[in-house]
Design an enzyme around this catalytic site. Structure first.
Site, short mmCIF file in Angstrom:
data_model
loop_
_atom_site.label_atom_id
_atom_site.label_comp_id
_atom_site.label_asym_id
_atom_site.label_seq_id
_atom_site.Cartn_x
_atom_site.Cartn_y
_atom_site.Cartn_z
N PHE A 27 13.48 -22.61 1.25
CA PHE A 27 12.28 -22.51 0.52
C PHE A 27 11.63 -20.98 0.48
O PHE A 27 11.13 -20.59 1.48
CB PHE A 27 11.39 -23.23 1.10
CG PHE A 27 10.15 -23.61 0.22
CD1 PHE A 27 10.25 -25.04 -0.48
CD2 PHE A 27 8.97 -22.92 -0.15
CE1 PHE A 27 9.24 -25.65 -1.30
CE2 PHE A 27 8.25 -23.12 -0.99
CZ PHE A 27 8.23 -24.40 -1.71
N ASP A 80 3.41 -20.55 3.30
CA ASP A 80 4.02 -21.68 3.97
C ASP A 80 4.57 -20.98 5.37
O ASP A 80 5.35 -19.91 5.30
CB ASP A 80 5.20 -22.57 3.34
CG ASP A 80 5.53 -23.61 4.40
OD1 ASP A 80 4.93 -23.83 5.38
OD2 ASP A 80 6.32 -24.54 3.75
N ASN A 129 3.82 -16.66 -8.32
CA ASN A 129 5.01 -16.55 -7.06
C ASN A 129 6.20 -16.94 -7.62
O ASN A 129 6.33 -17.81 -8.57
CB ASN A 129 4.45 -17.59 -6.13
CG ASN A 129 3.33 -17.34 -5.23
OD1 ASN A 129 3.33 -16.32 -4.38
ND2 ASN A 129 2.33 -17.99 -5.59
N PHE A 329 1.68 -25.23 -7.92
CA PHE A 329 2.35 -25.84 -6.76
C PHE A 329 4.06 -26.12 -7.26
O PHE A 329 4.11 -27.03 -7.76
CB PHE A 329 1.68 -27.03 -6.29
CG PHE A 329 0.47 -26.55 -5.65
CD1 PHE A 329 0.26 -26.50 -4.21
CD2 PHE A 329 -0.79 -26.37 -6.37
CE1 PHE A 329 -1.01 -26.43 -3.58
CE2 PHE A 329 -1.81 -26.24 -5.85
CZ PHE A 329 -2.11 -26.25 -4.28
#
Length: 349
Positions: A27, A80, A129, A329
């Site tokens: 990720f 994150d 992003n 998201f």
């Protein structure tokens, strides 16, 4: 209130399962500010690469290294902990020589570059992003492949991800307790998290109900439409529906849903009646947002991942790359592809 896992799918519930975040390297997030640093000013923009530490922790460590107060270090967005992420921090260091940040050491964190800037980097002040995700142990390659093709054309619901609501929905639960008791909440972070969770949950509910009852891309009388990539919006009228529908089909316009709060929601007539009915049962959360003077706003109902590409490493492993605008998201994209498994299936981005 519909729980995140039970929200309506645009492409139907995925047939297969897959492992998301088998390790942090699966990720990868690269922040896109959308502007170049000034090269001068009282602030220092610091581009960092981190793995295994959250944004606030790194910001506090940087403040300690620079011998400034923690509030003097800001960032555009939280990233994150359980991922490899590249982002910018901003430290206010006026009237001082440029410090040697190559000496800044923190496990799991590396300074990539740093440069002077004139303005503070504020929360939300980024363009978007870029994501690189690896899904492992995919049980139905054909289904995932078709869904990726469909998402290129039709997008995904622009839901706020489960991480917006806290681990186990704790932020939304906090908002509900606050709404029910009317007890003052003095912790600014809690206030912010809880109000954000309340408004996000209501938005998700409206979008989920619209997906259930109608084509989410079908313009109805009174819809609030916005130009793609813009924040302003206008109201659709019956006389214009055919032309507006053409522009929506061409992705020139986006149909929005309410982010409920104080003031007018923005829709009128048929669209307003639908939105009000969709969240009619959530009177306490709506009252909380009005009481705390959170202004109503609009958000596009659909999200179109940009630069979407993928590569199958083998029949059960796929690497997916895409870019999302700020506030969107990645997990809302992934949920349309597979039913995720693993400890980090719903950990914050």
């Amino acid at each position: 209130m519909i729980e995140f896992d039970n929200l309506t799918y645009l492409h139907g519930k995925p047939q297969g399962t897959g492992l998301l975040k088998a390790n942090p390297e699966d990720f990868v997030v690269v922040e896109d500010l959308g502007f170049e640093p000034d090269g001068e000013g009282e602030h220092i923009l610091v581009r960092i690469l981190k793995n295994g530490c959250n944004t606030r922790f790194v910001a506090d460590a940087l403040a300690k290294f620079l011998k400034i107060h923690a509030r003097e270090v800001s960032f555009a967005g939280q990233k994150d902990k359980h991922a490899v992420t590249e982002q910018w921090l901003c430290a206010r260091v006026p009237g001082k020589e440029m410090p040697d940040l190559s000496a800044f050491q923190l496990e799991g964190c590396q300074v990539l570059e740093y440069v002077r800037h004139k303005r503070k980097l504020r929360l939300g002040a980024l363009k978007g992003n870029a994501f690189t995700l690896v899904l492992r142990e995919v049980s139905n390659r054909d289904d995932v492949e078709q869904r990726l093709i469909d998402i290129c054309v039709k997008g995904v619901p622009n839901y706020f991800g489960a991480q917006r609501f806290g681990i186990g929905g704790s932020n939304l639960q906090g908002a509900l307790r606050w709404a029910q008791t009317n007890t003052p909440v003095r912790d600014r972070n809690k206030r912010s998290f809880w109000l954000s969770a309340a408004r996000s949950a209501l938005f998700n509910q409206i979008v989920a109900e619209r997906l259930k009852k109608a084509d989410v891309n079908q313009v109805v009388d009174g819809d609030a439409l916005q130009l793609a990539g813009r924040g302003s919006w206008f109201v659709a009228t019956t006389e214009e529906l055919a032309e507006l529908q053409r522009r929506v089909n061409d992705k020139e316009l986006m149909i929005t849903a309410a982010l409920p709060g104080s003031g007018e929601w923005g829709t009128q007539r048929e669209a307003l009646a639908f939105e009000q009915a969709a969240v009619a049962a959530e009177t306490e959360l709506q009252a909380l947002l009005v009481r705390e003077k959170v202004e109503a706003a609009r958000r596009a109902m659909l999200l179109y991942p940009q630069q979407l590409s993928w590569n199958w490493w083998d029949d059960v492993t796929v690497e997916i790359r895409f870019w999302l605008p700020a506030g969107s998201f990645a997990t809302s994209v992934v949920r349309e592809l597979i039913n995720t498994t693993g400890d980090y299936a719903h950990i914050a981005e």
